[in-house]
Motif scaffolding. Structure first.
Motif, short mmCIF file in Angstrom:
data_model
loop_
_atom_site.label_atom_id
_atom_site.label_comp_id
_atom_site.label_asym_id
_atom_site.label_seq_id
_atom_site.Cartn_x
_atom_site.Cartn_y
_atom_site.Cartn_z
N ASP A 134 49.65 18.34 48.86
CA ASP A 134 50.53 17.58 49.74
C ASP A 134 49.71 17.13 50.94
O ASP A 134 48.53 17.47 51.09
N LEU A 135 50.33 16.35 51.81
CA LEU A 135 49.61 15.78 52.94
C LEU A 135 49.04 16.86 53.85
O LEU A 135 47.91 16.75 54.34
N ARG A 176 62.89 1.71 54.14
CA ARG A 176 61.59 2.08 53.57
C ARG A 176 61.27 3.47 54.10
O ARG A 176 60.85 3.63 55.24
N ILE A 177 61.52 4.47 53.26
CA ILE A 177 61.51 5.87 53.72
C ILE A 177 60.36 6.63 53.07
O ILE A 177 60.13 6.53 51.86
N ALA A 178 59.64 7.41 53.87
CA ALA A 178 58.65 8.36 53.35
C ALA A 178 59.21 9.77 53.53
O ALA A 178 59.63 10.14 54.63
N ILE A 220 61.87 4.65 48.57
CA ILE A 220 61.69 6.03 49.02
C ILE A 220 60.42 6.55 48.35
O ILE A 220 60.30 6.53 47.13
N VAL A 221 59.46 6.98 49.17
CA VAL A 221 58.14 7.36 48.66
C VAL A 221 57.81 8.79 49.02
O VAL A 221 58.01 9.23 50.16
N VAL A 222 57.29 9.53 48.03
CA VAL A 222 56.65 10.83 48.25
C VAL A 222 55.18 10.62 47.92
O VAL A 222 54.85 10.25 46.79
N SER A 223 54.30 10.83 48.89
CA SER A 223 52.87 10.60 48.64
C SER A 223 52.03 11.36 49.65
O SER A 223 52.46 11.58 50.79
N LEU A 250 51.58 5.46 53.05
CA LEU A 250 52.75 5.77 53.87
C LEU A 250 52.79 4.90 55.12
O LEU A 250 53.84 4.40 55.52
N GLU A 251 51.62 4.71 55.75
CA GLU A 251 51.56 3.91 56.98
C GLU A 251 51.95 2.45 56.73
O GLU A 251 52.56 1.82 57.58
#
Length: 627
Positions: free
Chosen positions: A178-179, A337-339, A478-481, A487-488
């Motif tokens: 994960d990040l 636009r959700i992270a 919706i992004v998981v990354s 993400l930016e």
């Protein structure tokens, strides 16, 4: 430190690496990059000694230790901490010998060697690495077989880092992280005292870690100084130089061809014409830096729906009787636009599955417009593609009843035209399979895309193409990354999944990174736990009584705030219901126009924020009182 000498590798009759040569600087941190299928992993395996090149050699200093993660993750009843400690082979051997040795002189020699290699600090060093990669103390002592494959690969990475080889080979080390863990790994590698060669497609990771870029393209290796951004600038300059050289060469070629055509038949100039014809034949074409024409993402825009798409009110979700996430209060609109941020295991995928309607709320309410279509991407979809079927066969099955032109049109949006559409999946690269999975989930023009780690199989250029396509897409995302650059550039709203719930994070990705880095990675709450030492018992009793009194006051405030929250959230649910279905609205709300409803919702939303702040303040105070 490492010399790659004119190596050639052929696999399945195809030349992957073609007379490639490179000299890597000692103690350098080198990022190996190239398009999907260029041969990066093949080169890593050659350097690791797992694959013999057809020609050429790889030279390293005598006695240098090389470290590389095996393809299979560790397993068994051993624990992560035991597995990591065992990676220091010399220490493990000496510790085992110490248990059986009866020769006092040799025991002394073993202890002396253990002191020399700092063996006694090994458990602490191993634990720090595991904590950095997301294993708390309890997880460090669980059996390996209780973890998923991704977490086992983290143990393999921890073992490799702990063994501290002279040449550290890393092939996409962030894919299972994960990040938060990526940030820790980044910091670890920056201070690594030996040579690193790593394959990565993450722009920020490369910019922050490496001091050289080794580019593999068309079978050749080129070494560039600096990080990824510096490489891109230099590559652009090189492309301009090559374009200029090709234009100059083409002009010279046309001049020679014209001379030969005009003078071959004349006896007086035939000899000169023949000489120029030979020069023309010897002229080697200047290679062009090719772009992949199939590098394509084009998401179909959905038809419009009224906001909101989804609302969650005090929702809870999980997989058994005990929910993973509770107190979920989110609203998602068509232009969101959700992270989703937070450590792996905190519930990001669980929340994504709830929003994709793969899980139902265990408590609370979830409202979604009935006409909404959702495209949900996960790595499992990439892995589950039938390797013996073609993209055309996959899409024909999913678009049952659609015309052949419509099926091919959807494939064409993602670069699968011509022969690519009829190539079996087993012969596609990882990036191509990921593109096919994205093509399949967007076949019906969804109103919302939920993408769980969509970049794992994509090279840097493919990630840029995906980012551009997402920014042009007309629906919610919706992004998981763990890719910060993605993400930016795609998210304008951050939601932090932590502590058993999910809330909007007020700030940017940079703010979130600063927030993560400010945390104590060991989980300690500070060094002030013994502040009452030296205070007499009477003062201690007075302090304890004051703490109990303040605790009762805070519990009362928390209870009041929670009751107010429930009341306000019920009011907001009623407003949302009136927006979705005016016929079901209460008499008071049925009289309001849509504009008035939205105004009322905004006012209630501000009251909810204030009540949440009061509830959080009271609970944080209670936590502080608890120590």
């Amino acid at each position: 430190m490492l010399n790659i000498n004119d190596i050639t590798v052929r696999l399945g009759g195809r030349t992957i690496i073609d007379h490639a040569t490179a000299k890597l600087p000692p103690r350098g941190r080198i990022g190996l990059i190239g398009r999907n299928g260029a041969g990066k992993s093949t080169l890593i395996r050659v350097i690791a000694g797992m694959l013999e090149p057809d020609t050429g050699s790889v030279d390293m200093p005598r006695g240098a230790r090389l470290g590389y993660i095996a393809q299979e993750a560790p397993s068994g009843s051993g624990t992560p901490i035991e597995t990591v400690l065992a990676a220091d082979v010399e220490r493990a051997s000496l510790m085992a010998e110490l248990e059986t040795c009866e020769d006092h002189a040799h025991i002394a020699e073993i202890h002396e060697r253990l002191i020399t290699i700092d063996a006694h600090s090994a458990p602490a060093r191993a634990a720090r690495i595991l904590v950095g990669l997301g294993f708390d103390e309890e997880a460090q002592n669980r059996p390996l077989d209780s973890f998923s494959g991704g977490w086992k690969m983290r143990v393999a990475l921890a073992s490799l880092l702990f063994s501290a080889p002279d040449l550290l080979l890393l092939d996409e080390p962030s894919n299972h992280l994960d990040l938060e863990a990526v940030l820790w790994l980044e910091d670890f590698l920056i201070s690594y005292p030996a040579t690193i060669l790593l394959v990565s497609h993450e722009r920020d990771f490369l910019n922050n870690v490496v001091d050289h870029i080794l580019h593999l393209g068309q079978g050749k290796l080129t070494l560039y100084p600096g990080g990824y951004d510096a490489f891109e600038r230099q590559r652009a300059e090189r492309q301009e130089q090559l374009a200029s050289a090709r234009a100059k060469q083409q002009a010279e070629r046309e001049k020679l061809q014209d001379y030969v055509a005009r003078n071959s038949a004349r006896a007086s100039t035939a000899k000169q014409a023949q000489s120029r014809a030979k020069a023309l034949a010897r002229m080697q074409p200047i290679a062009e830096l090719l772009d992949d024409p199939t590098l394509s993402f084009d998401f179909p825009d959905p038809d419009e729906l009224r906001p909101p798409l989804i609302t969650l009110d005090m929702a809870a979700v999980g997989y058994s009787e005990e929910p993973v996430l509770k107190r979920l209060n989110l609203r998602i609109d068509p232009d969101d636009r959700i992270a989703l941020l937070g450590r792996n295991g905190n519930g990001k995928t669980t929340l994504a599955r709830l929003l994709a309607a793969q899980l139902k709320p265990m408590d609370g309410a979830m409202n979604a417009t009935g006409k909404m279509r959702v495209g949900y991407f996960t790595q499992y979809q990439v892995e589950e593609l039938d390797r013996d079927e073609t993209p055309l066969q996959h899409m024909t099955i999913q678009m049952k009843g659609a015309s052949p032109g419509a099926v091919r049109g959807q494939l064409g949006r993602f670069g699968f035209s011509g022969d690519k559409a009829t190539t079996v999946v087993g012969k596609l690269s990882g990036g191509e399979r990921a593109r096919l999975a994205l093509a399949l989930i967007t076949r019906d023009a969804p109103h919302m895309l939920i993408l769980d780690e969509p970049t794992n199989h994509l090279d840097v250029d493919a990630r840029e193409a995906l980012i551009q396509a997402l920014n042009a897409y007309g629906g919610a995302v919706i992004v998981v990354s763990h890719d910060r650059h993605m993400l930016e550039t795609t998210a304008d709203r951050l939601v932090l999944v932590d502590g058993g719930t999910a809330k909007d994070f007020d700030g940017s990705i940079e703010d979130y990174i600063a927030f993560v880095l400010a945390k104590d990675p060991t989980g300690a709450k500070g060094e002030g736990k013994s502040e009452t030492k030296g205070i007499n018992k009477k003062d201690q009793r007075r302090a304890a009584a004051e703490a109990r009194e303040r605790g009762a006051e805070m519990r009362k405030k928390a209870k009041q705030a929670e009751a107010e929250l429930e009341k306000l959230q019920a009011e907001r649910s009623a407003i949302d219901l009136a927006s979705f279905d005016p016929k079901s609205a209460t008499p008071a709300l049925a009289k309001l126009t849509m504009t008035e409803l939205m105004k009322r919702r905004g006012e209630v939303g501000k009251k909810i924020e204030a009540a949440e702040a009061a509830w959080l303040e009271a609970n944080e105070a209670l936590e502080d009182l608890a120590g």
